[in-house]
Design a protein around this motif. Structure first.
Motif, PDB file in Angstrom:
ATOM      1  N   GLY A  82       0.818  -1.212   0.000  1.00  0.00           N
ATOM      2  CA  GLY A  82       0.000   0.000   0.000  1.00  0.00           C
ATOM      3  C   GLY A  82       0.850   1.259   0.000  1.00  0.00           C
ATOM      4  O   GLY A  82       0.523   2.249  -0.676  1.00  0.00           O
ATOM      5  N   SER A  83       1.954   1.244   0.738  1.00  0.00           N
ATOM      6  CA  SER A  83       2.861   2.397   0.761  1.00  0.00           C
ATOM      7  C   SER A  83       3.481   2.637  -0.614  1.00  0.00           C
ATOM      8  O   SER A  83       3.628   3.787  -1.046  1.00  0.00           O
ATOM      9  CB  SER A  83       3.964   2.167   1.799  1.00  0.00           C
ATOM     10  N   ALA A  84       3.859   1.549  -1.298  1.00  0.00           N
ATOM     11  CA  ALA A  84       4.436   1.688  -2.640  1.00  0.00           C
ATOM     12  C   ALA A  84       3.419   2.256  -3.616  1.00  0.00           C
ATOM     13  O   ALA A  84       3.748   3.111  -4.449  1.00  0.00           O
ATOM     14  CB  ALA A  84       4.946   0.331  -3.129  1.00  0.00           C
ATOM     15  N   PHE A 132       3.537   8.855   5.639  1.00  0.00           N
ATOM     16  CA  PHE A 132       3.363   9.148   4.218  1.00  0.00           C
ATOM     17  C   PHE A 132       4.236  10.321   3.777  1.00  0.00           C
ATOM     18  O   PHE A 132       4.700  10.358   2.639  1.00  0.00           O
ATOM     19  CB  PHE A 132       1.888   9.422   3.907  1.00  0.00           C
ATOM     20  N   GLN A 133       4.452  11.275   4.678  1.00  0.00           N
ATOM     21  CA  GLN A 133       5.389  12.355   4.364  1.00  0.00           C
ATOM     22  C   GLN A 133       6.825  11.838   4.354  1.00  0.00           C
ATOM     23  O   GLN A 133       7.638  12.256   3.521  1.00  0.00           O
ATOM     24  CB  GLN A 133       5.255  13.487   5.395  1.00  0.00           C
ATOM     25  N   ALA A 134       7.141  10.906   5.256  1.00  0.00           N
ATOM     26  CA  ALA A 134       8.496  10.370   5.338  1.00  0.00           C
ATOM     27  C   ALA A 134       8.885   9.644   4.049  1.00  0.00           C
ATOM     28  O   ALA A 134      10.008   9.801   3.550  1.00  0.00           O
ATOM     29  CB  ALA A 134       8.627   9.433   6.534  1.00  0.00           C
ATOM     30  N   ILE A 135       7.967   8.829   3.505  1.00  0.00           N
ATOM     31  CA  ILE A 135       8.324   8.069   2.300  1.00  0.00           C
ATOM     32  C   ILE A 135       8.389   8.956   1.059  1.00  0.00           C
ATOM     33  O   ILE A 135       8.849   8.506   0.001  1.00  0.00           O
ATOM     34  CB  ILE A 135       7.359   6.887   2.045  1.00  0.00           C
ATOM     35  N   SER A 136       7.947  10.201   1.186  1.00  0.00           N
ATOM     36  CA  SER A 136       8.131  11.127   0.067  1.00  0.00           C
ATOM     37  C   SER A 136       9.553  11.674   0.034  1.00  0.00           C
ATOM     38  O   SER A 136       9.995  12.232  -0.970  1.00  0.00           O
ATOM     39  CB  SER A 136       7.133  12.288   0.152  1.00  0.00           C
ATOM     40  N   HIS A 137      10.299  11.504   1.147  1.00  0.00           N
ATOM     41  CA  HIS A 137      11.683  11.974   1.230  1.00  0.00           C
ATOM     42  C   HIS A 137      12.693  10.840   1.320  1.00  0.00           C
ATOM     43  O   HIS A 137      13.894  11.080   1.119  1.00  0.00           O
ATOM     44  CB  HIS A 137      11.853  12.880   2.465  1.00  0.00           C
ATOM     45  N   LEU A 138      12.238   9.631   1.648  1.00  0.00           N
ATOM     46  CA  LEU A 138      13.139   8.506   1.884  1.00  0.00           C
ATOM     47  C   LEU A 138      12.678   7.277   1.112  1.00  0.00           C
ATOM     48  O   LEU A 138      11.518   7.193   0.699  1.00  0.00           O
ATOM     49  CB  LEU A 138      13.192   8.159   3.377  1.00  0.00           C
ATOM     50  N   GLN A 139      13.583   6.309   0.961  1.00  0.00           N
ATOM     51  CA  GLN A 139      13.194   5.012   0.434  1.00  0.00           C
ATOM     52  C   GLN A 139      12.221   4.348   1.416  1.00  0.00           C
ATOM     53  O   GLN A 139      12.288   4.570   2.624  1.00  0.00           O
ATOM     54  CB  GLN A 139      14.424   4.115   0.257  1.00  0.00           C
ATOM     55  N   ILE A 140      11.330   3.524   0.877  1.00  0.00           N
ATOM     56  CA  ILE A 140      10.343   2.878   1.739  1.00  0.00           C
ATOM     57  C   ILE A 140      11.029   2.000   2.782  1.00  0.00           C
ATOM     58  O   ILE A 140      10.628   1.975   3.956  1.00  0.00           O
ATOM     59  CB  ILE A 140       9.352   2.045   0.893  1.00  0.00           C
ATOM     60  N   GLY A 141      12.075   1.273   2.379  1.00  0.00           N
ATOM     61  CA  GLY A 141      12.782   0.429   3.325  1.00  0.00           C
ATOM     62  C   GLY A 141      13.390   1.218   4.473  1.00  0.00           C
ATOM     63  O   GLY A 141      13.351   0.798   5.628  1.00  0.00           O
ATOM     64  N   VAL A 142      13.948   2.390   4.164  1.00  0.00           N
ATOM     65  CA  VAL A 142      14.554   3.236   5.199  1.00  0.00           C
ATOM     66  C   VAL A 142      13.468   3.856   6.077  1.00  0.00           C
ATOM     67  O   VAL A 142      13.595   3.899   7.309  1.00  0.00           O
ATOM     68  CB  VAL A 142      15.427   4.330   4.560  1.00  0.00           C
TER      69      VAL A 142
END
Length: 312
Positions: free
Chosen positions: A35-37, A97-107
């Motif tokens: 879902g995040s991807a 959701f804001q974090a994954i806009s700046h980082l890789q999903i794994g990170v």
């Protein structure tokens, strides 16, 4: 004699529930990361906060239709916990959701995991439990440090998501114990939706009008990263404690990195793969530590876990 036989019979479902916990957590993690991807792939058309709002709004609508909670039957102390969970859900969704806009999903999922892992360390009462949690934490930190360049804003958002995730774990378990059905989760989702829906309407109305397909994306994200994971979380937390749950969540970076690579072509380094292996080893170790004793280990033929069959 009849009571002993009844205790033996009732101990088996609890054992089965504990044994199923890793499978349920893996299902939750996989659904959440996919879902995040999907959400991150839609950031060209809609913002992270708007997607977080659609995620909770659609989830709340579906749960209300399925569960049909009766507010008059909810006690005051149940309202307090459910509302608290809803507030945490809103903050956690926006932060992640804001974090994954700046980082890789794994990170990003690794940073978010710091909350439950810290909770696991605090709640550890055995040296083996503490060692498993620390091993998972070492893998998490190694994975984060292996990223070539990290956004400071992304890290701060990930840490905020971690704090919210720890609060979510505790509150979700309490809601699961206070409510015999899914009414508590439904109320929590509705509270979170009431907070984020106005923000979504105010900030991305024009975007939704120009790209109505994002509503379908929002619905998919709601199912994959909210409805299914939160329901599985509550199911698991009715069977195991928050310490074990926090360590099992250490599988998140591995799944998140794999999904990020498969869906978004986010590549991994050898160091990141080694870090993920540490996390998986810690999770497997934690699961092995939580195996209940055999039925024959007690003179009465009952399991030591029997008194905890019904957490409610």
């Amino acid at each position: 004699m009849a009571d002993t036989a009844r205790s033996v019979r009732t101990s088996h479902p609890f054992r089965a529930g504990r044994a199923a916990a890793p499978v349920l957590v893996l299902g939750q993690i996989t659904s959440l990361q996919v879902g995040s991807a999907v959400a991150k792939g839609a950031y060209d058309h809609v913002g992270p906060t708007a997607l977080a709002g659609m995620r909770l709004t659609f989830s709340a609508m579906i749960m209300i239709l399925l569960v049909r909670p009766r507010p008059r039957r909810i006690a005051v102390h149940q309202w307090r916990v459910a509302i608290s969970l809803g507030l945490v859900l809103a903050a956690m969704n926006v932060a992640y959701f804001q974090a994954i806009s700046h980082l890789q999903i794994g990170v990003a999922s690794t940073l978010e995991l710091l909350g439950p892992l810290t909770l696991s360390i605090v709640l550890s009462h055995r040296l083996e439990h503490l060692a498993a949690a620390l091993l998972a934490l070492a893998g998490v930190l190694l994975l984060t440090a292996s990223a070539p360049s990290l956004s400071l804003l992304g890290i701060l958002l990930g840490v905020l998501a971690a704090l919210c995730r720890a609060g979510y774990t505790v509150l979700n378990q309490r809601v699961g114990h206070l409510f015999p059905d899914w009414s508590g989760l439904t109320v929590a989702l509705a509270v979170g939706a009431c907070i984020l829906a106005p923000v979504t309407a105010a900030t991305d109305t024009n975007t939704v009008a120009a790209h109505p397909s994002v509503l379908v994306t929002g619905l998919g994200v709601a199912l994959l990263s909210s409805l299914i994971p939160y329901a599985l979380d509550m199911t698991v937390l009715r069977r195991i404690d928050t310490r074990a749950f926090g360590v099992l969540l250490a599988l998140s970076p591995a799944v998140g990195a794999g999904v990020g690579f498969a869906v978004l072509h986010e590549h991994l380094t050898v160091r990141q793969i080694c870090a993920i292996a540490l996390v998986i080893a810690a999770s497997a170790w934690s699961v092995s530590l939580d195996r209940p004793p055999r039925s024959g280990s007690s003179p009465s033929g009952t399991s030591q876990d029997t008194p905890n069959i019904d957490h409610r």
